[in-house]
Every structure is written in structure tokens, then in C-alpha cells.
Write a protein that holds these residues in place. Structure first.
Motif, PDB file in Angstrom:
ATOM      1  N   ARG A 157       0.758  -1.121  -0.103  1.00 29.19           N
ATOM      2  CA  ARG A 157       0.003   0.062   0.048  1.00 29.19           C
ATOM      3  C   ARG A 157       0.791   1.081  -0.027  1.00 29.19           C
ATOM      4  O   ARG A 157       0.547   2.192  -0.642  1.00 29.19           O
ATOM      5  N   ALA A 158       2.012   1.369   0.684  1.00 31.27           N
ATOM      6  CA  ALA A 158       2.884   2.253   0.771  1.00 31.27           C
ATOM      7  C   ALA A 158       3.429   2.483  -0.546  1.00 31.27           C
ATOM      8  O   ALA A 158       3.731   3.839  -1.019  1.00 31.27           O
ATOM      9  N   GLN A 159       3.834   1.473  -1.310  1.00 31.50           N
ATOM     10  CA  GLN A 159       4.463   1.570  -2.757  1.00 31.50           C
ATOM     11  C   GLN A 159       3.372   2.272  -3.580  1.00 31.50           C
ATOM     12  O   GLN A 159       3.608   3.001  -4.724  1.00 31.50           O
ATOM     13  N   ALA A 160       2.048   1.686  -3.459  1.00 31.93           N
ATOM     14  CA  ALA A 160       0.933   1.953  -4.242  1.00 31.93           C
ATOM     15  C   ALA A 160       0.691   3.729  -4.116  1.00 31.93           C
ATOM     16  O   ALA A 160       0.471   4.304  -4.965  1.00 31.93           O
ATOM     17  N   ALA A 161       0.758   4.187  -2.954  1.00 32.15           N
ATOM     18  CA  ALA A 161       0.669   5.487  -2.581  1.00 32.15           C
ATOM     19  C   ALA A 161       1.643   6.276  -3.082  1.00 32.15           C
ATOM     20  O   ALA A 161       1.568   7.241  -3.794  1.00 32.15           O
ATOM     21  N   LYS A 162       3.034   5.804  -3.263  1.00 33.12           N
ATOM     22  CA  LYS A 162       4.204   6.525  -3.883  1.00 33.12           C
ATOM     23  C   LYS A 162       3.752   6.632  -5.169  1.00 33.12           C
ATOM     24  O   LYS A 162       4.286   7.618  -5.777  1.00 33.12           O
ATOM     25  N   GLU A 163       3.395   5.489  -5.762  1.00 33.29           N
ATOM     26  CA  GLU A 163       3.255   5.537  -7.247  1.00 33.29           C
ATOM     27  C   GLU A 163       2.353   6.394  -7.622  1.00 33.29           C
ATOM     28  O   GLU A 163       2.299   7.079  -8.722  1.00 33.29           O
ATOM     29  N   GLY A 211       1.898  -3.430 -10.516  1.00 29.81           N
ATOM     30  CA  GLY A 211       1.570  -1.956  -9.986  1.00 29.81           C
ATOM     31  C   GLY A 211       1.138  -2.134  -8.635  1.00 29.81           C
ATOM     32  O   GLY A 211       0.433  -3.229  -8.104  1.00 29.81           O
ATOM     33  N   GLY A 212       1.241  -1.079  -7.898  1.00 24.16           N
ATOM     34  CA  GLY A 212       0.664  -1.080  -6.500  1.00 24.16           C
ATOM     35  C   GLY A 212       1.384  -2.078  -5.549  1.00 24.16           C
ATOM     36  O   GLY A 212       0.722  -2.300  -4.546  1.00 24.16           O
ATOM     37  N   GLY A 213       2.789  -2.271  -5.835  1.00 23.90           N
ATOM     38  CA  GLY A 213       3.384  -3.056  -5.016  1.00 23.90           C
ATOM     39  C   GLY A 213       2.943  -4.526  -4.980  1.00 23.90           C
ATOM     40  O   GLY A 213       3.344  -5.367  -4.288  1.00 23.90           O
ATOM     41  N   MET A 214       2.083  -4.841  -5.905  1.00 23.11           N
ATOM     42  CA  MET A 214       1.707  -6.284  -6.223  1.00 23.11           C
ATOM     43  C   MET A 214       2.162  -7.013  -7.454  1.00 23.11           C
ATOM     44  O   MET A 214       2.551  -6.438  -8.275  1.00 23.11           O
TER      45      MET A 214
END
Length: 386
Positions: free
Chosen positions: A227-233, A355-358
């Protein structure tokens, strides 16, 4: 006369006295205790759920590495068998050519035998005319030249065939070694998976519930990072859109601007290929992991990524060891959909970033192709095919 007999020791207790019974029982008890202490094996403490989980995870990782070794050995064996078959076909063709050359030599030998009993002087003496003799001599000269050429062709073919047979023998030896390595890799995978199943089978229902809780906790932590990666993206995408809008408002051209926003130079063409690869990977969700499988009904981790990118027109190598070098290296911060993410220091697992860390990946035996956070395993690195 003094007696030389020794006096009886009064301190010795007579047999049958109570003291004798007590002493015997005590000695027996000590002996029995000593024997039990010497023969009893020390009880091994039962491993904790955390230890069992660590052992199972490690066995699955080892099985993954052994699977990649199996895949590589299988690919090598297939290539060597194909090369050997082609070489054997070539040897068969050469053998047919040698037989033709041998037949020609036989014809020349028979003709020479028929002509060999008459010397040139005798042939001139018995000929009807000198002209006929010289025509016959010229013909024999041409036949001799053809004979020499046929002999040279035969010797060349013979030497080439011998060389090919030597090479075929070497290829056969290499193929045999590869087949043995293939069998060894297969046994290694099966042993690791059997050990993992044996560990899990020994757990009680309560322990299995605790293990499941630990797995859920691990997955929750990985999802949090995703989720943190998704927010960053999302922030980066918003910043990129704002910059593009600002450029348009100021009349600046956006032509030639990289679509990645991270300086990685992704083009529209490579993005289209990534979309095709992702569409293929999504269509495989729910299919079982089977080690060594490349589809269409089941996959192992590298078999899935290879098949997905092949659907996009990009040929990837078979194993994670080789796929990690088939493209442009990118950092985790610059990941884009379609990129391949590799895990563990031995590069024994791979997934496709969505995408989104997934990612979509084929996890391990007993699990289906699924979406999961890239942070469930230690990341080794990432590659962008295309």
C-alpha cells in the motif's frame, strides 16, 4: 602349640540377615538406574511454530531452487538431444554418400582388373590400328582421372564421417550426463517437498491454526508495504500529470517525453507488450503451481513469466537464473507493470509486477497462481524485458 588358623571375621554379616537384603536391593536399584540413564535417548524438544514455519519456508525455497535446476537441466537435455539427432541424420547421409563412392571405386577396380593383364606394348601390337590404340589409351587416362577423383572423394567422406562419429559420441556422453543431472534435480525437488509435507503433517490442529495466523500476519505486513508503494506511485503519477498540464498551459511540447516518469525510457511499444504479457498472466490466475510446468494448465514461477512474455512476442529464457539477465535492470522504486521481480539471494523465484506493490506469480506446490505483495519474500532485483 599355638594355632595358625586365622580367626573368623565377626564383622561379616551372615547371609539371610536383614542387612544383606537392604544392601542387595540398594545395589540393584543403583544398577537399574545407571542402565536406564545410559540407554535412554535424550528427548528432542518439539520445535516451536515459528521454527516449523521457518523450516517449511526454507524447504519450499530450496525446492524452488531445485526446480530451477531441473528446468535448466531439462532445457539443456532437450537441446543436446536435438543436436545429437541432427548429427545422426548427417552421419546417415554421409554413410550413403560413402556407399556411392565405394560402388564407383568397385566399378573402376573391376574395369582395371579386366584391362590389367595386357601391357601397353602388347595392346599396341594386337590393336587393329595405331589410331584405335591411342583412342583407347586416352579413354583409359580419363577413366584413371575419374578413378583418382572418386578415391579422393571417398577418403574425404570417410575422414569427415569418422570426425562426425567422434563428435556424436561426445554429444551422447554429454546427453547422458545431462539426463543424470535431470534425474538428480527431480529427486531433489521431490525430497524437499516431501520433507515440507512431513513437517506440516506432524502439526496438531491447534498448531496449524497458529501457523495460519502467523502466515496471515506476514501477509498483512507485506500488504502494508505494498500500500505504501501504491501511494508512492500514485503521488508520482499525479506529479507527472501536473507537470504535463503545466507544460501544455505554457505551450511547451510534450513530444518525446518518457512515459515512465522515472527516466527509464519506457516507450509506447514496450508498454503495449507489457500490457499483453499482463493480460496473459491475469488469465492464468487460479491455475495450480506444478514444478517444471510451462502451461497451459499449470506453471512453475519462471514457466509463467516465460509464457506471459512469449504471448507478447518476447522470448525469455526458461529459468530465473537466465531471465534475470534478459532485459534492463530497474530498481524497486522504478518498477512498472510487466517488470519481472526476482527473490532471494539465489534468484530462485520470480513474479510479474502489476503495480501498486503487487505481482502475479506461481508461489509453490500446493498453491495456485495468484496476486500477492512483492514484499512477501526478500527481493533480489528487477528486470524490464522487451
Amino acid at each position: 602349640m599355638a594355632s595358625h588358623r586365622k580367626s573368623r571375621n565377626r564383622s561379616i554379616v551372615r547371609a539371610g540377615s536383614p542387612a544383606v537384603g537392604i544392601t542387595t536391593a540398594a545395589l540393584a536399584s543403583v544398577t537399574l538406574l545407571s542402565a536406564q540413564t545410559a540407554t535412554a535417548a535424550p528427548t528432542k524438544p518439539r520445535p516451536s511454530i515459528e521454527e516449523v514455519r521457518g523450516q517449511v519456508d526454507d524447504l519450499y525455497r530450496q525446492a524452488g531452487r531445485a526446480t530451477e535446476d531441473y528446468d535448466r537441466a531439462k532445457e539443456t537435455t532437450a537441446k543436446q538431444r536435438k543436436a545429437l539427432d541432427a548429427m545422426l541424420d548427417d552421419i546417415a547421409q554421409r554413410a550413403e554418400g560413402m556407399n556411392d563412392a565405394r560402388r564407383r571405386l568397385g566399378m573402376f577396380a573391376a574395369q582395371q582388373y579386366r584391362q590389367g593383364a595386357v601391357t601397353p606394348t602388347e595392346a599396341l601390337m594386337f590393336s587393329n590400328s595405331p589410331q584405335a590404340y591411342f583412342e583407347q589409351t586416352q579413354l583409359m587416362g580419363r577413366l584413371s582421372a575419374r578413378q583418382n577423383a572418386a578415391l579422393a572423394d571417398f577418403q574425404h567422406a570417410q575422414a569427415a564421417a569418422a570426425k562426425k562419429r567422434t563428435e556424436a559420441t561426445r554429444q551422447l556422453s554429454a546427453l547422458t550426463a545431462s539426463q543424470e543431472k535431470l534425474r538428480t534435480s527431480k529427486r531433489d525437488v521431490q525430497r524437499k517437498l516431501s520433507d515440507a509435507r512431513a513437517l506440516l503433517s506432524k502439526l496438531t490442529a491447534q498448531e496449524k491454526a497458529r501457523l495460519a495466523a502467523l502466515e496471515k500476519k506476514k501477509e498483512a505486513e507485506a500488504r502494508k508495504k505494498a500500500r505504501a508503494q501504491a501511494a508512492k506511485e500514485a503521488r508520482e503519477a499525479q506529479a507527472k500529470a501536473a507537470e504535463a498540464k503545466k507544460q501544455q498551459a505554457s505551450g511547451q511540447s510534450t513530444k518525446g517525453t518518457s512515459s515512465s516518469g522515472s527516466g527509464t525510457g519506457t516507450t509506447a511499444g514496450s508498454s503495449a507488450k507489457a500490457d499483453k504479457a499482463l493480460a496473459f498472466a491475469r488469465a492464468q490466475l487460479g491455475k495450480p503451481y506444478v514444478w517444471g510446468a510451462t502451461g497451459p494448465s499449470s506453471y512453475d514461477c519462471s514457466g509463467l513469466t516465460q509464457a506471459a512474455w512469449r504471448a507478447a512476442g518476447v522470448d525469455l529464457p526458461r529459468t530465473t537464473y537466465d531471465q534475470v539477465n534478459a532485459g534492463t535492470r530497474v530498481s524497486t522504486d522504478d518498477l512498472q507493470p510487466g517488470d519481472l521481480v526476482f527473490f532471494y539471494s539465489d534468484i530462485s523465484h520470480v513474479g510479474m509486477y502489476i503495480g501498486g506493490g503487487m505481482m502475479i506469480h506461481a508461489p509453490h506446490p500446493g498453491a495456485d497462481v495468484r496476486k500477492e505483495s512483492i514484499y512477501v519474500m526478500p527481493i533480489y532485483g528487477a528486470v524490464r524485458p522487451g
